[in-house]
Design an enzyme around this catalytic site. Structure first.
Site, PDB file in Angstrom:
ATOM      1  N   LYS A   1      10.794   8.904  43.714  1.00  0.00           N
ATOM      2  CA  LYS A   1      10.301   8.460  42.409  1.00  0.00           C
ATOM      3  C   LYS A   1      11.246   8.953  41.318  1.00  0.00           C
ATOM      4  CE  LYS A   1       6.695  10.272  39.925  1.00  0.00           C
ATOM      5  NZ  LYS A   1       7.036  10.320  38.486  1.00  0.00           N
TER       6      LYS A   1
ATOM      7  N   ASP B   1       9.346   4.947  37.760  1.00  0.00           N
ATOM      8  CA  ASP B   1       8.109   5.281  37.042  1.00  0.00           C
ATOM      9  C   ASP B   1       8.385   5.385  35.549  1.00  0.00           C
ATOM     10  OD1 ASP B   1       5.619   6.369  36.315  1.00  0.00           O
ATOM     11  OD2 ASP B   1       6.117   8.375  37.048  1.00  0.00           O
TER      12      ASP B   1
ATOM     13  N   THR C   1       8.528  -8.284  25.017  1.00  0.00           N
ATOM     14  CA  THR C   1       9.470  -7.173  25.202  1.00  0.00           C
ATOM     15  C   THR C   1       9.367  -6.614  26.625  1.00  0.00           C
ATOM     16  OG1 THR C   1       9.362  -6.636  22.870  1.00  0.00           O
ATOM     17  CG2 THR C   1      10.116  -4.887  24.321  1.00  0.00           C
TER      18      THR C   1
ATOM     19  N   ARG D   1       6.539  18.980  42.773  1.00  0.00           N
ATOM     20  CA  ARG D   1       6.869  20.403  42.920  1.00  0.00           C
ATOM     21  C   ARG D   1       6.589  21.023  44.281  1.00  0.00           C
ATOM     22  NH1 ARG D   1       4.021  21.417  37.333  1.00  0.00           N
ATOM     23  NH2 ARG D   1       2.992  19.563  38.170  1.00  0.00           N
TER      24      ARG D   1
ATOM     25  N   PRO E   1       4.004  -8.204  24.979  1.00  0.00           N
ATOM     26  CA  PRO E   1       4.307  -8.888  26.242  1.00  0.00           C
ATOM     27  C   PRO E   1       5.757  -9.374  26.362  1.00  0.00           C
ATOM     28  CG  PRO E   1       2.141  -9.536  25.491  1.00  0.00           C
ATOM     29  CD  PRO E   1       2.722  -8.677  24.399  1.00  0.00           C
TER      30      PRO E   1
ATOM     31  N   THR F   1      -4.190  10.828  33.608  1.00  0.00           N
ATOM     32  CA  THR F   1      -5.069  11.923  34.050  1.00  0.00           C
ATOM     33  C   THR F   1      -5.095  13.069  33.032  1.00  0.00           C
ATOM     34  OG1 THR F   1      -3.217  12.659  35.405  1.00  0.00           O
ATOM     35  CG2 THR F   1      -4.988  11.508  36.532  1.00  0.00           C
TER      36      THR F   1
ATOM     37  N   ASP G   1       4.397  -2.282  25.710  1.00  0.00           N
ATOM     38  CA  ASP G   1       4.920  -2.849  24.465  1.00  0.00           C
ATOM     39  C   ASP G   1       4.351  -4.265  24.349  1.00  0.00           C
ATOM     40  OD1 ASP G   1       6.601  -3.503  22.199  1.00  0.00           O
ATOM     41  OD2 ASP G   1       8.054  -2.036  22.916  1.00  0.00           O
TER      42      ASP G   1
ATOM     43  N   LYS H   1       6.579   3.468  33.170  1.00  0.00           N
ATOM     44  CA  LYS H   1       5.311   3.253  32.443  1.00  0.00           C
ATOM     45  C   LYS H   1       5.490   2.422  31.175  1.00  0.00           C
ATOM     46  CE  LYS H   1       3.099   7.566  34.022  1.00  0.00           C
ATOM     47  NZ  LYS H   1       4.192   8.382  34.587  1.00  0.00           N
TER      48      LYS H   1
HETATM   49  O1  C5P Z   1       5.014  18.115  40.689  1.00  0.00           O
HETATM   50  P1  C5P Z   1       3.847  17.211  40.910  1.00  0.00           P
HETATM   51  O2  C5P Z   1       3.500  16.998  42.381  1.00  0.00           O
HETATM   52  O3  C5P Z   1       2.638  17.572  40.084  1.00  0.00           O
HETATM   53  O4  C5P Z   1       4.378  15.791  40.403  1.00  0.00           O
HETATM   54  C1  C5P Z   1       3.551  14.664  40.291  1.00  0.00           C
HETATM   55  C2  C5P Z   1       4.336  13.521  39.720  1.00  0.00           C
HETATM   56  O5  C5P Z   1       3.451  12.445  39.484  1.00  0.00           O
HETATM   57  C3  C5P Z   1       4.995  13.824  38.379  1.00  0.00           C
HETATM   58  O6  C5P Z   1       6.217  13.074  38.336  1.00  0.00           O
HETATM   59  C4  C5P Z   1       4.011  13.298  37.370  1.00  0.00           C
HETATM   60  O7  C5P Z   1       4.629  12.871  36.184  1.00  0.00           O
HETATM   61  C5  C5P Z   1       3.420  12.106  38.098  1.00  0.00           C
HETATM   62  N1  C5P Z   1       2.087  11.714  37.664  1.00  0.00           N
HETATM   63  C6  C5P Z   1       0.992  12.560  37.718  1.00  0.00           C
HETATM   64  N2  C5P Z   1      -0.245  12.123  37.310  1.00  0.00           N
HETATM   65  C7  C5P Z   1      -0.400  10.885  36.849  1.00  0.00           C
HETATM   66  C8  C5P Z   1       0.697  10.017  36.786  1.00  0.00           C
HETATM   67  C9  C5P Z   1       1.943  10.463  37.212  1.00  0.00           C
HETATM   68  O8  C5P Z   1       1.116  13.697  38.153  1.00  0.00           O
HETATM   69  N3  C5P Z   1      -1.599  10.476  36.506  1.00  0.00           N
END
Ligand code: C5P
Length: 232
Positions: A32, A59, A68, A211, A66, A119, A64, A61
């Site tokens: 990703k 990713d 664009t 992570r 439609p 989230t 804007d 996201k």
């Molecule tokens: O390091 P970690 O496992 O928390 O990374 C999760 C990845 O998923 C990050 O790139 C974060 O930006 C992305 N993400 C998230 N929650 C969301 C949407 C995307 O943790 N609702």
């Protein structure tokens, strides 16, 4: 595409990212690329990682007007990524325009999925800042159904939401789920987490893991552990 583990390469340079991927030798994890890396390294990092044989979830996201988003998606489809995304909050019209833009002249296109409500947004922020006065789980499901209506392939959501998304939008509608941690690992800033094994039980199609893999002492072993738990 079947169930897979997507490694969130949240690095701030091409060098760090490619050095990280070098650890995997012959293995080619699904990668990703998010805003941090894309804005730091530009579209060339997408081409470089693709040329190494990885599948890519870009990713960015988009959100804007439609027209664009349609034009931006047409550019992204030329990068030959496997999954793109946008904010469902941009409306059904924006999502439909995005799909049009993403579709290549030969009819092929990357998968397109929607972020519902981030989230990081809770009920209080939704009511006070966005003036949306409905229960958050209902808003998430309404946005998922809008994505389905627009013709998208799935949503980004919590593994805990996967069962209800599949129930309401169909088994084929993809759930791509971050918020995954090992049972014995650090949670960090994620609030509602599940293990890779639990995400599998809940029916997630893809887990996005950052992570727990990128910061591990042995990232390859951590990745293999995710695959063993989630894909089996
Ligand atoms: O390091 P970690 O496992 O928390 O990374 C999760 C990845 O998923 C990050 O790139 C974060 O930006 C992305 N993400 C998230 N929650 C969301 C949407 C995307 O943790 N609702």
């Amino acid at each position: 595409m079947g169930k897979d583990v997507i490694v969130a390469c949240d690095f701030d340079s091409a060098e760090k990212t490619l050095a990280f991927l070098d650890n995997f030798k012959g293995r080619k994890p699904f990668v990703k690329i998010g805003m941090e890396l894309f804005y730091a390294a530009g579209p060339q990092i997408v081409r470089d990682i693709k040329a190494r044989g990885h599948k890519i979830f870009l990713d960015l996201k988009l959100h804007d007007i439609p027209n664009t988003v349609k034009k931006a998606m047409a550019v992204l489809s030329g990068l030959d990524v496997d999954i793109c995304n946008l904010h469902a909050g941009g409306t059904v019209a924006m999502m439909q325009a995005a799909l049009e833009g993403l579709t290549r002249p030969d009819g092929t296109r990357p998968l397109l999925i929607a972020v519902t409500m981030l989230t990081s947004t809770d009920q209080a922020a939704m009511e006070n800042d966005l003036w949306i006065e409905k229960p958050l789980p209902e808003v998430v499901m309404h946005y998922a159904e809008n994505a389905k209506k627009a013709g998208l392939d799935g949503v980004v959501c919590s593994p805990l939401e996967s069962p209800v998304v599949h129930e309401r939008c169909g088994a084929e509608f993809l759930t791509v789920t971050p918020g995954v941690r090992f049972a014995d690992g650090a949670v960090g800033d994620q609030k509602r987490v599940t293990t890779p094994a639990r995400a599998k039980e809940l029916g997630s199609d893809y887990i996005v893991v950052g992570r727990p893999i990128t910061q591990a002492e042995d990232p390859v072993a951590a990745y293999e552990r995710c695959v063993a738990e989630f894909v089996g």
